[in-house]
Design a protein around this motif. Sequence first.
Motif, mmCIF file in Angstrom:
data_model
loop_
_atom_site.group_PDB
_atom_site.id
_atom_site.type_symbol
_atom_site.label_atom_id
_atom_site.label_comp_id
_atom_site.label_asym_id
_atom_site.label_seq_id
_atom_site.Cartn_x
_atom_site.Cartn_y
_atom_site.Cartn_z
ATOM 1 N N LEU A 164 0.985 -1.193 0.002
ATOM 2 C CA LEU A 164 0.121 -0.185 0.144
ATOM 3 C C LEU A 164 0.725 1.011 -0.054
ATOM 4 C CD1 LEU A 164 -2.917 1.371 0.044
ATOM 5 C CD2 LEU A 164 -2.850 0.896 2.555
ATOM 6 N N TYR A 165 1.888 1.236 0.724
ATOM 7 C CA TYR A 165 2.899 2.286 0.748
ATOM 8 C C TYR A 165 3.562 2.796 -0.488
ATOM 9 C CZ TYR A 165 6.052 5.820 3.033
ATOM 10 O OH TYR A 165 6.857 6.790 3.671
ATOM 11 N N ALA A 166 3.882 1.761 -1.234
ATOM 12 C CA ALA A 166 4.359 1.700 -2.654
ATOM 13 C C ALA A 166 3.091 2.319 -3.543
ATOM 14 C CB ALA A 166 5.042 0.346 -3.268
ATOM 15 N N LEU A 167 2.139 1.960 -3.325
ATOM 16 C CA LEU A 167 0.966 2.373 -4.254
ATOM 17 C C LEU A 167 0.862 4.009 -4.039
ATOM 18 C CD1 LEU A 167 -0.890 1.199 -6.418
ATOM 19 C CD2 LEU A 167 -2.842 0.916 -4.408
ATOM 20 N N ARG A 168 0.706 4.219 -2.629
ATOM 21 C CA ARG A 168 0.450 5.584 -2.319
ATOM 22 C C ARG A 168 1.682 6.340 -2.860
ATOM 23 N NH1 ARG A 168 0.777 4.953 3.720
ATOM 24 N NH2 ARG A 168 0.740 7.163 3.550
ATOM 25 N N ASP A 169 2.765 6.030 -2.833
ATOM 26 C CA ASP A 169 3.800 6.725 -3.328
ATOM 27 C C ASP A 169 3.661 7.424 -4.707
ATOM 28 O OD1 ASP A 169 6.241 7.801 -2.482
ATOM 29 O OD2 ASP A 169 7.399 6.231 -3.390
ATOM 30 N N PRO A 178 -4.799 9.676 8.499
ATOM 31 C CA PRO A 178 -4.914 8.348 8.884
ATOM 32 C C PRO A 178 -3.916 7.026 8.051
ATOM 33 C CG PRO A 178 -6.626 9.225 7.849
ATOM 34 C CD PRO A 178 -5.740 10.216 8.003
ATOM 35 N N LEU A 179 -3.704 7.413 6.873
ATOM 36 C CA LEU A 179 -2.801 6.321 5.923
ATOM 37 C C LEU A 179 -1.348 6.419 6.662
ATOM 38 C CD1 LEU A 179 -4.129 6.886 2.385
ATOM 39 C CD2 LEU A 179 -4.765 4.964 4.039
ATOM 40 N N ILE A 180 -0.841 7.596 7.104
ATOM 41 C CA ILE A 180 0.319 7.477 7.624
ATOM 42 C C ILE A 180 0.476 6.862 9.049
ATOM 43 C CG2 ILE A 180 2.435 8.966 8.511
ATOM 44 C CD1 ILE A 180 1.699 10.904 6.348
ATOM 45 N N ALA A 181 -0.670 7.399 9.808
ATOM 46 C CA ALA A 181 -0.621 6.949 11.438
ATOM 47 C C ALA A 181 -0.517 5.276 11.282
ATOM 48 C CB ALA A 181 -1.929 7.583 12.116
ATOM 49 N N SER A 182 -1.651 4.624 10.339
ATOM 50 C CA SER A 182 -1.948 3.428 10.413
ATOM 51 C C SER A 182 -0.503 2.739 9.780
ATOM 52 C CB SER A 182 -2.998 2.755 9.472
ATOM 53 O OG SER A 182 -3.088 3.389 8.245
ATOM 54 N N SER A 183 -0.046 3.283 8.797
ATOM 55 C CA SER A 183 1.236 2.500 8.013
ATOM 56 C C SER A 183 2.365 2.315 9.318
ATOM 57 C CB SER A 183 1.633 3.417 6.747
ATOM 58 O OG SER A 183 2.968 3.226 6.662
ATOM 59 N N VAL A 184 2.521 3.687 10.079
ATOM 60 C CA VAL A 184 3.930 3.506 10.984
ATOM 61 C C VAL A 184 3.468 2.688 12.118
ATOM 62 C CG1 VAL A 184 4.745 4.929 12.661
ATOM 63 C CG2 VAL A 184 4.550 6.138 10.379
ATOM 64 N N MET A 185 2.220 2.700 12.772
ATOM 65 C CA MET A 185 1.839 1.954 13.737
ATOM 66 C C MET A 185 1.403 0.463 13.544
ATOM 67 S SD MET A 185 1.794 3.865 16.142
ATOM 68 C CE MET A 185 0.943 3.135 17.811
ATOM 69 N N SER A 186 1.387 0.140 12.321
ATOM 70 C CA SER A 186 1.142 -1.244 12.216
ATOM 71 C C SER A 186 2.652 -1.861 12.009
ATOM 72 C CB SER A 186 0.522 -1.516 10.643
ATOM 73 O OG SER A 186 1.419 -1.049 9.667
ATOM 74 N N LYS A 187 3.512 -1.218 11.774
ATOM 75 C CA LYS A 187 5.029 -1.786 11.647
ATOM 76 C C LYS A 187 5.388 -2.057 13.043
ATOM 77 C CE LYS A 187 6.371 1.289 8.454
ATOM 78 N NZ LYS A 187 5.788 1.862 7.266
ATOM 79 N N LYS A 188 5.057 -0.817 13.964
ATOM 80 C CA LYS A 188 5.562 -0.983 15.175
ATOM 81 C C LYS A 188 4.790 -2.084 16.127
ATOM 82 C CE LYS A 188 8.388 1.296 14.378
ATOM 83 N NZ LYS A 188 9.746 1.036 14.410
ATOM 84 N N ALA A 206 10.225 17.777 6.614
ATOM 85 C CA ALA A 206 9.109 16.814 7.232
ATOM 86 C C ALA A 206 8.254 16.630 6.573
ATOM 87 C CB ALA A 206 8.926 17.040 8.641
ATOM 88 N N PHE A 207 7.205 15.452 6.321
ATOM 89 C CA PHE A 207 5.904 15.311 5.758
ATOM 90 C C PHE A 207 5.198 16.398 6.245
ATOM 91 C CE2 PHE A 207 6.820 10.517 5.417
ATOM 92 C CZ PHE A 207 6.642 10.500 4.126
ATOM 93 N N MET A 208 5.076 16.589 7.525
ATOM 94 C CA MET A 208 4.222 17.662 7.994
ATOM 95 C C MET A 208 5.078 18.858 8.193
ATOM 96 S SD MET A 208 1.746 15.876 8.790
ATOM 97 C CE MET A 208 1.518 14.384 7.804
HETATM 98 N N1 URA Z 1 6.462 6.500 6.990
HETATM 99 C C1 URA Z 1 5.675 5.263 7.062
HETATM 100 O O1 URA Z 1 6.230 4.243 7.489
HETATM 101 N N2 URA Z 1 4.492 5.217 6.317
HETATM 102 C C2 URA Z 1 4.009 6.587 5.903
HETATM 103 O O2 URA Z 1 2.731 6.320 5.340
HETATM 104 C C3 URA Z 1 4.736 7.667 5.752
HETATM 105 C C4 URA Z 1 5.664 7.632 6.369
#
Ligand code: URA
Length: 435
Positions: A164-169, A178-188, A206-208
């Motif tokens: 999904l991250y590669a697709l969003r890119d 919500p997509l950044i938050a879920s991406s980061v937190m799912s990995k952790k 930064a992104f933000m």
């Molecule tokens: N870092 C991530 O791991 N996911 C994102 O969506 C953005 C930054």
Amino acid sequence: MRTVDIIQKKRDGFPLKEKEIRFLIEGYTRGEIPDYQLSAWAMAVYFQGMNAQETAILTDAMASSGERVDLSPIHGVKVDKHSTGGVGDKTTLIVGPLVAACGVPVAKMSGRGLGHTGGTIDKLEAIPGFHVELTREEFITNVNTIGLSVISQSGNVTPADKKLYALRDVTATVDSIPLIASSVMSKKIASGADAIVLDVKFGSGAFMKTKEEAETLARAMVEIGREVGRKTIAILSSMEQPLGYAVGNALEVKEAIATLNGKGPEDLTELCLTLSAWMIYLGKKAPTIEEARSLAEQALYEGKALSLFADFVAAQGGNPIVSEKPEEVLPQAKRVVQVLSRERGYIMGIHGEKVGLAAMKSGAGRETKESSIDPSAGVILYKKSGDQMEVGQCLAEIHCDSAIDVSQAIELLIEAYEFSPHPGEGSPLLGGVIQ
Ligand code: URA
């Protein structure tokens, strides 16, 4: 259930049910839902957002899409740290040994750099002999004996996020909270952390881009942590300029070692002590954040963190002498080119992305996932925000191989510096804590 109906529901601004989110993520991971449908859904989320409950379900669905690392054989509370991405961010190299020296086990999976951002794994591999591929048993044993191990992210953790991250890119849907938050937190969460300390960056690099946006992202991640039962806190920190002075793998290792010696740049040292204090506190090694901070300071200034760093390097095959004589052990670039200022005035900010790209052009980073990197290459900034400059004074150094054409890197560095005729403070490093 039909994917098109779920896309339409989100497009029209309605919250999705748990079974709809899981259907999408599971179907996409198995290759049953095509990229074009997930892209349309991601764009619908980009415009319509997701509520806290939907975001937590999305996080859990992605965390469950692959292997969940079991860190239960490691004694104690496992606290992980994550930065949302900064230039010159070598905090893991400092915070890891620092909190381990205070008794908090650190079992960390890190990534490689791409584009203007660096990766902890590339930095560690700049140390001759250091390897990041350990068996699960070696990883656990190292954490239980030394207190710290860092390995390369396993290919099986959160495959849904990878896709999904590669697709969003490539579909302009990365910068959705919500997509950044879920991406980061799912990995952790999939990496087995009991508690999580986030470093959420704001500013030009930064992104933000604003502190307010970073705060919204931080709150979304802290909320996910609460929903899934992993205590999470977030530090807001400025990326209006790179962290420290060094950008590039061996150069950053050298700066991290100086910091572990108590002689690091002020901003880097302060951020590391702040992150470490929260990790020590969440790791239940101090009853208050103030006591956690003094434990972190002791470990840093009494040399315990540096000595643990040397043990950690040795346990992963690297030369531990690096901690005493980094300039003798680390690879050195063949050529050093000075970049001279064309302006006079006070430095107001240094655009992190441009400095990161200059480091990449010097050979330190990857243009594509397949590119190879030069561990000795990178940039050393001479001046930072608030400093005064005259025309012809050195702004920065480029470290590179003799065959590299440095013209683009020079222009990027010149463009990165923002000047004002009047002195100013620049933006403060720390922007608060969200818990
Ligand atoms: N870092 C991530 O791991 N996911 C994102 O969506 C953005 C930054």
